[in-house]
Write an enzyme that holds these catalytic residues in place. Structure first.
Site, short mmCIF file in Angstrom:
data_model
loop_
_atom_site.label_atom_id
_atom_site.label_comp_id
_atom_site.label_asym_id
_atom_site.label_seq_id
_atom_site.Cartn_x
_atom_site.Cartn_y
_atom_site.Cartn_z
CE LYS A 53 -0.95 7.53 6.72
NZ LYS A 53 -0.50 5.64 5.71
CG PHE A 58 -1.66 1.31 0.85
CD1 PHE A 58 -3.24 1.12 0.16
CD2 PHE A 58 -1.35 2.11 1.36
CE1 PHE A 58 -4.18 2.82 0.32
CE2 PHE A 58 -2.10 3.76 1.75
CZ PHE A 58 -3.04 3.43 1.03
CG ASP A 68 5.72 4.41 1.60
OD1 ASP A 68 5.82 5.11 3.07
OD2 ASP A 68 4.68 4.26 0.84
C1 LIG Z 1 -1.11 6.23 3.82
C2 LIG Z 1 0.37 5.37 3.20
C3 LIG Z 1 0.62 6.06 2.32
C4 LIG Z 1 0.26 7.45 1.47
O1 LIG Z 1 -0.39 8.43 2.37
P1 LIG Z 1 -1.49 9.32 2.39
O2 LIG Z 1 -1.18 10.34 2.81
O3 LIG Z 1 -2.86 8.52 2.60
O4 LIG Z 1 -1.54 9.86 0.64
C5 LIG Z 1 2.28 5.79 1.48
N1 LIG Z 1 2.39 4.69 2.32
C6 LIG Z 1 2.26 3.92 2.99
C7 LIG Z 1 2.58 2.49 3.78
C8 LIG Z 1 0.85 4.40 4.25
O5 LIG Z 1 0.54 3.29 4.88
#
Ligand SMILES: *Cc1c(COP(=O)(O)O)cnc(C)c1O
Length: 414
Positions: free
Chosen positions: A262, A147, A233
């Site tokens: 986040k 994700f 990520d």
């Molecule tokens: C939440 C998330 C994203 C995307 O972040 P948004 O602020 O919702 O666009 C990307 N990578 C990971 C691993 C995430 O958990």
């Protein structure tokens, strides 16, 4: 307490969203109006432990007073200049955040998806200019069940039909391999047109899927041997969530490109960042990439304070210690009921796997009961429930939460 009410009932608030909003989410039916630390309150005044923390954005606790104070102060001074001009907070933040994580350069963006997009662009351009990949041939290797966000390019890297169906055509050049499979990576890296390997050190949305201990370090070494960028990520796993500042810290490696989002703002503003060496970041030249809000003064001061709070309040250590305690207690539940198959995770990023079909409603039904008992959590994939409370939790509080979860699962009848 300040009166924040517009006196909506839960039913009214839900009806408004239902009527006027796009239905691109399926929320648990609880309408929140206030948050403080590890707690949130609904419009009827019921208090809950928040065990989602806005997908790990609120690691520092809801409405963290230090972060909010900085926000308010800066909001009364200067909010946005755009990058057409310099401002007096961006350089300070850039120095702070690069030293904090040990990188030369940062490129500030807003959402996690934007930062992932930025990293993909960065890796491609690096691939052409530094690695010598022929024009428009660059490939990025990604993992199944990843994700990384919701833009068209990012869903092009997804194998989840819910994310992709109806949204084609997709961005080419994204090669998907099995997660936690070193030989699959080795094979994929035989291709000289690969610029980067994009990976989550723990797959959060997939259901807190933790790879083998040596997976990340071996993947990193493979990338090094093939002159491929290792792009981590850590939008969800970063900022102390897993008991270390970064989840890759468990593997003793430093990614070539680090993606954060986040919790870098403590859930106060959308703030994201891409960090890399000067050599890699040098491919970004004036005009090639940008964002009106990226690196805005509010974001800069908020992110700095949010990161200071993580260290000052020893949130890594707390997440590590309470996470171990939590899994120990959850394992007792796993042994005592056949409703839960297993618990897994690191630090305070954990999940329990419900012993039922992928498409059963059991996990959802359990979350509804947890809500009634004062704890908010959400299923991830079908039968998996993620538990990710704010990291400012105390031992006494987490033991109370264990009690709520234990009681709920014991009383639960399918
Ligand atoms: C939440 C998330 C994203 C995307 O972040 P948004 O602020 O919702 O666009 C990307 N990578 C990971 C691993 C995430 O958990």
């Amino acid at each position: 307490m300040k009166d924040l009410s517009n006196n909506l009932t839960s039913e009214q608030a839900i009806a408004l969203e239902d009527k006027h909003g796009a239905h691109n989410y399926h929320p648990l039916p609880v309408v929140l109006k206030k948050g403080e630390g590890v707690f949130v309150w609904d419009v009827e005044g019921n208090k809950y432990y928040d065990f989602l923390s806005a997908y790990s954005a609120v690691n520092q606790g809801h409405c963290n007073p230090r972060i909010v104070a900085k926000l308010v102060e800066q909001a009364q001074t200067l909010t946005l200049t755009s990058r057409a001009f310099y401002n007096d907070t961006l350089g300070v933040y850039e120095k702070f955040v690069t030293e904090y994580f040990g990188f030369d350069k940062v490129l500030p963006m807003n959402t996690g998806a934007e930062a992932v997009e930025t990293a993909i662009k960065l890796a491609r351009k690096w691939g052409y200019e530094k690695k010598g990949i022929p024009k428009n041939q660059a490939k990025i290797v990604v993992c199944e069940n990843n994700f990384h966000g919701r833009t068209v390019t990012i869903i092009s890297a997804s194998n989840d039909p819910v994310a992709t169906d109806g949204f084609g055509p997709f961005t080419p050049g994204l090669i998907s391999i099995e997660y936690n499979n070193i030989s699959a990576l080795k094979e994929a890296l035989e291709d000289n047109d690969v610029a980067a390997f994009l990976v989550e050190p723990i797959q959060g949305e997939a259901g807190v899927y933790v790879p083998e201990d040596n997976y990340i370090s071996e993947a990193y070494n493979l990338c090094k041997s093939k002159n491929v960028l290792f792009v981590a990520d850590e939008v969800q796993t970063g900022i102390a969530r897993t008991g270390k500042m970064l989840a890759v810290d468990y593997s003793g490696i430093k990614p070539d490109v680090l993606i954060l989002g986040k919790a870098i703002s403590g859930g106060v503003l959308p703030v994201s960042a891409v960090l890399a060496s000067s050599e890699i970041m040098s491919v970004m030249t004036p005009g090639v990439h940008g964002s009106t809000f990226g690196g805005n003064p509010l974001a800069n001061v908020v992110a700095m304070e949010a990161l200071k709070v993580v260290k000052d309040e020893a949130l890594e250590e707390n997440a590590m210690r309470l996470g171990e305690l939590f899994r120990l207690e959850m394992n007792k539940i796993v042994e005592s009921t056949n409703l839960v198959k297993l618990v897994r995770g690191k630090g305070l990023l954990n999940a329990i796997i419900i012993n039922d079909d992928e498409d059963s409603t059991t996990a959802w039904d359990i979350c509804m009961k947890l809500k009634d008992n004062g704890l908010l959590a959400k299923p991830t994939h079908g039968n998996i429930i993620r538990f990710a409370p704010p990291l400012v939790m105390t031992e006494k509080q987490i033991m109370e939460c264990v009690g709520i979860i234990s009681k709920t699962l014991t009383e639960f009848n399918k």
